[in-house]
Design a protein around this motif. Sequence first.
Motif, PDB file in Angstrom:
ATOM      1  N   PRO A 126       0.782  -1.246   0.000  1.00 42.43           N
ATOM      2  CA  PRO A 126       0.000   0.000   0.000  1.00 42.43           C
ATOM      3  C   PRO A 126       0.814   1.298   0.000  1.00 42.43           C
ATOM      4  CG  PRO A 126      -0.854  -1.538   1.635  1.00 42.43           C
ATOM      5  CD  PRO A 126       0.418  -2.116   1.108  1.00 42.43           C
ATOM      6  N   ASP A 127       2.027   1.275   0.553  1.00 43.26           N
ATOM      7  CA  ASP A 127       2.811   2.510   0.608  1.00 43.26           C
ATOM      8  C   ASP A 127       3.642   2.742  -0.663  1.00 43.26           C
ATOM      9  OD1 ASP A 127       4.755   0.465   1.084  1.00 43.26           O
ATOM     10  OD2 ASP A 127       6.038   1.932   2.087  1.00 43.26           O
ATOM     11  N   ALA A 128       3.524   1.854  -1.636  1.00 42.67           N
ATOM     12  CA  ALA A 128       4.366   1.923  -2.834  1.00 42.67           C
ATOM     13  C   ALA A 128       4.000   3.090  -3.745  1.00 42.67           C
ATOM     14  CB  ALA A 128       4.252   0.620  -3.617  1.00 42.67           C
ATOM     15  N   GLN A 129       5.032   3.595  -4.393  1.00 44.30           N
ATOM     16  CA  GLN A 129       4.862   4.512  -5.517  1.00 44.30           C
ATOM     17  C   GLN A 129       5.125   3.656  -6.750  1.00 44.30           C
ATOM     18  OE1 GLN A 129       7.844   7.443  -4.797  1.00 44.30           O
ATOM     19  NE2 GLN A 129       6.751   8.373  -3.105  1.00 44.30           N
ATOM     20  N   VAL A 130       4.171   3.600  -7.661  1.00 45.80           N
ATOM     21  CA  VAL A 130       4.255   2.687  -8.795  1.00 45.80           C
ATOM     22  C   VAL A 130       4.164   3.467 -10.104  1.00 45.80           C
ATOM     23  CG1 VAL A 130       3.222   0.666  -9.909  1.00 45.80           C
ATOM     24  CG2 VAL A 130       3.128   0.890  -7.410  1.00 45.80           C
ATOM     25  N   GLU A 131       5.121   3.215 -11.000  1.00 45.42           N
ATOM     26  CA  GLU A 131       5.091   3.777 -12.351  1.00 45.42           C
ATOM     27  C   GLU A 131       5.118   2.608 -13.329  1.00 45.42           C
ATOM     28  OE1 GLU A 131       8.357   6.489 -12.967  1.00 45.42           O
ATOM     29  OE2 GLU A 131       8.196   7.215 -10.910  1.00 45.42           O
ATOM     30  N   ILE A 132       4.122   2.542 -14.190  1.00 51.75           N
ATOM     31  CA  ILE A 132       4.028   1.465 -15.177  1.00 51.75           C
ATOM     32  C   ILE A 132       4.162   2.075 -16.573  1.00 51.75           C
ATOM     33  CG2 ILE A 132       2.615  -0.406 -16.121  1.00 51.75           C
ATOM     34  CD1 ILE A 132       3.267  -0.924 -13.225  1.00 51.75           C
ATOM     35  N   THR A 133       4.998   1.463 -17.410  1.00 48.54           N
ATOM     36  CA  THR A 133       5.171   1.899 -18.792  1.00 48.54           C
ATOM     37  C   THR A 133       4.924   0.717 -19.711  1.00 48.54           C
ATOM     38  OG1 THR A 133       6.884   3.448 -18.067  1.00 48.54           O
ATOM     39  CG2 THR A 133       6.782   2.957 -20.423  1.00 48.54           C
ATOM     40  N   ASP A 134       4.062   0.890 -20.698  1.00 51.36           N
ATOM     41  CA  ASP A 134       3.817  -0.148 -21.701  1.00 51.36           C
ATOM     42  C   ASP A 134       4.929  -0.031 -22.739  1.00 51.36           C
ATOM     43  OD1 ASP A 134       2.918  -1.879 -23.677  1.00 51.36           O
ATOM     44  OD2 ASP A 134       0.828  -1.250 -23.503  1.00 51.36           O
ATOM     45  N   LEU A 135       5.848  -0.975 -22.766  1.00 47.55           N
ATOM     46  CA  LEU A 135       7.035  -0.883 -23.615  1.00 47.55           C
ATOM     47  C   LEU A 135       6.770  -1.101 -25.094  1.00 47.55           C
ATOM     48  CD1 LEU A 135       9.557  -2.822 -21.335  1.00 47.55           C
ATOM     49  CD2 LEU A 135       9.347  -0.336 -21.627  1.00 47.55           C
ATOM     50  N   ALA A 136       5.792  -1.923 -25.417  1.00 47.58           N
ATOM     51  CA  ALA A 136       5.553  -2.276 -26.821  1.00 47.58           C
ATOM     52  C   ALA A 136       4.181  -1.836 -27.327  1.00 47.58           C
ATOM     53  CB  ALA A 136       5.728  -3.782 -27.015  1.00 47.58           C
ATOM     54  N   GLY A 137       3.361  -1.287 -26.450  1.00 47.92           N
ATOM     55  CA  GLY A 137       2.017  -0.877 -26.861  1.00 47.92           C
ATOM     56  C   GLY A 137       1.068  -2.037 -27.069  1.00 47.92           C
ATOM     57  N   ASP A 138       1.445  -3.212 -26.570  1.00 43.60           N
ATOM     58  CA  ASP A 138       0.621  -4.401 -26.807  1.00 43.60           C
ATOM     59  C   ASP A 138      -0.045  -4.955 -25.548  1.00 43.60           C
ATOM     60  OD1 ASP A 138       2.801  -5.451 -25.473  1.00 43.60           O
ATOM     61  OD2 ASP A 138       3.416  -6.810 -27.090  1.00 43.60           O
ATOM     62  N   GLY A 139       0.193  -4.329 -24.395  1.00 46.06           N
ATOM     63  CA  GLY A 139      -0.402  -4.816 -23.157  1.00 46.06           C
ATOM     64  C   GLY A 139       0.235  -6.087 -22.628  1.00 46.06           C
ATOM     65  N   ASP A 140       1.348  -6.492 -23.204  1.00 47.71           N
ATOM     66  CA  ASP A 140       2.046  -7.706 -22.773  1.00 47.71           C
ATOM     67  C   ASP A 140       3.457  -7.451 -22.263  1.00 47.71           C
ATOM     68  OD1 ASP A 140       0.096  -9.648 -23.201  1.00 47.71           O
ATOM     69  OD2 ASP A 140       0.678  -9.953 -25.282  1.00 47.71           O
ATOM     70  N   HIS A 141       4.025  -6.299 -22.595  1.00 51.97           N
ATOM     71  CA  HIS A 141       5.416  -6.000 -22.257  1.00 51.97           C
ATOM     72  C   HIS A 141       5.465  -4.665 -21.519  1.00 51.97           C
ATOM     73  CE1 HIS A 141       5.601  -8.738 -25.680  1.00 51.97           C
ATOM     74  NE2 HIS A 141       6.759  -9.150 -25.161  1.00 51.97           N
ATOM     75  N   TYR A 142       5.723  -4.742 -20.217  1.00 49.63           N
ATOM     76  CA  TYR A 142       5.713  -3.554 -19.379  1.00 49.63           C
ATOM     77  C   TYR A 142       7.034  -3.362 -18.654  1.00 49.63           C
ATOM     78  CZ  TYR A 142       0.603  -3.331 -19.753  1.00 49.63           C
ATOM     79  OH  TYR A 142      -0.684  -3.235 -20.210  1.00 49.63           O
ATOM     80  N   ALA A 143       7.266  -2.127 -18.242  1.00 51.19           N
ATOM     81  CA  ALA A 143       8.312  -1.806 -17.274  1.00 51.19           C
ATOM     82  C   ALA A 143       7.595  -1.250 -16.055  1.00 51.19           C
ATOM     83  CB  ALA A 143       9.280  -0.771 -17.831  1.00 51.19           C
ATOM     84  N   ALA A 144       8.070  -1.616 -14.883  1.00 48.83           N
ATOM     85  CA  ALA A 144       7.487  -1.100 -13.645  1.00 48.83           C
ATOM     86  C   ALA A 144       8.604  -0.626 -12.736  1.00 48.83           C
ATOM     87  CB  ALA A 144       6.670  -2.184 -12.948  1.00 48.83           C
ATOM     88  N   ARG A 145       8.403   0.538 -12.161  1.00 50.50           N
ATOM     89  CA  ARG A 145       9.296   1.047 -11.117  1.00 50.50           C
ATOM     90  C   ARG A 145       8.455   1.127  -9.857  1.00 50.50           C
ATOM     91  NH1 ARG A 145      13.798   3.552  -9.479  1.00 50.50           N
ATOM     92  NH2 ARG A 145      13.618   5.364  -8.131  1.00 50.50           N
ATOM     93  N   VAL A 146       8.903   0.424  -8.823  1.00 49.07           N
ATOM     94  CA  VAL A 146       8.165   0.357  -7.569  1.00 49.07           C
ATOM     95  C   VAL A 146       9.093   0.822  -6.448  1.00 49.07           C
ATOM     96  CG1 VAL A 146       6.830  -1.106  -6.005  1.00 49.07           C
ATOM     97  CG2 VAL A 146       6.835  -1.602  -8.461  1.00 49.07           C
ATOM     98  N   VAL A 147       8.666   1.879  -5.763  1.00 41.58           N
ATOM     99  CA  VAL A 147       9.441   2.444  -4.653  1.00 41.58           C
ATOM    100  C   VAL A 147       8.616   2.255  -3.387  1.00 41.58           C
ATOM    101  CG1 VAL A 147      10.509   4.535  -3.731  1.00 41.58           C
ATOM    102  CG2 VAL A 147      10.460   4.155  -6.216  1.00 41.58           C
ATOM    103  N   SER A 148       9.233   1.640  -2.365  1.00 42.39           N
ATOM    104  CA  SER A 148       8.497   1.378  -1.135  1.00 42.39           C
ATOM    105  C   SER A 148       9.440   1.318   0.063  1.00 42.39           C
ATOM    106  CB  SER A 148       7.733   0.056  -1.239  1.00 42.39           C
ATOM    107  OG  SER A 148       7.134  -0.277  -0.009  1.00 42.39           O
ATOM    108  N   GLU A 149       8.998   1.903   1.158  1.00 42.43           N
ATOM    109  CA  GLU A 149       9.743   1.813   2.416  1.00 42.43           C
ATOM    110  C   GLU A 149       9.796   0.369   2.895  1.00 42.43           C
ATOM    111  OE1 GLU A 149      12.138   2.804   5.358  1.00 42.43           O
ATOM    112  OE2 GLU A 149      11.444   4.300   3.912  1.00 42.43           O
TER     113      GLU A 149
END
Length: 77
Positions: free
Chosen positions: A17-40
């Motif tokens: 619940p305390d996470a900061q989440v950034e999701i990027t769709d790498l290929a525009g296909d909904g199958d290949h993502y990058a995620a950056r998750v920052v959490s204490e």
Amino acid sequence: MPMAAGEIETMILTAIPDAQVEITDLAGDGDHYAARVVSESFRGLSRVNQQRLVYDALGGRMGGVLHALQLTTAIPK
């Protein structure tokens, strides 16, 4: 069937619940993502265990519904 970025974010935030989440769709296909998750909650954990928490949050969807996730985890500064 592809997974929406919002669904990935919601699943991570439900488990971390305390996470900061950034999701990027790498290929525009909904199958290949990058995620950056920052959490204490990652403090004191190895990088492998930090990533394990995120993968556990996805409830076994990796490799099936979610084909690829480039994952970066971090502790807040």
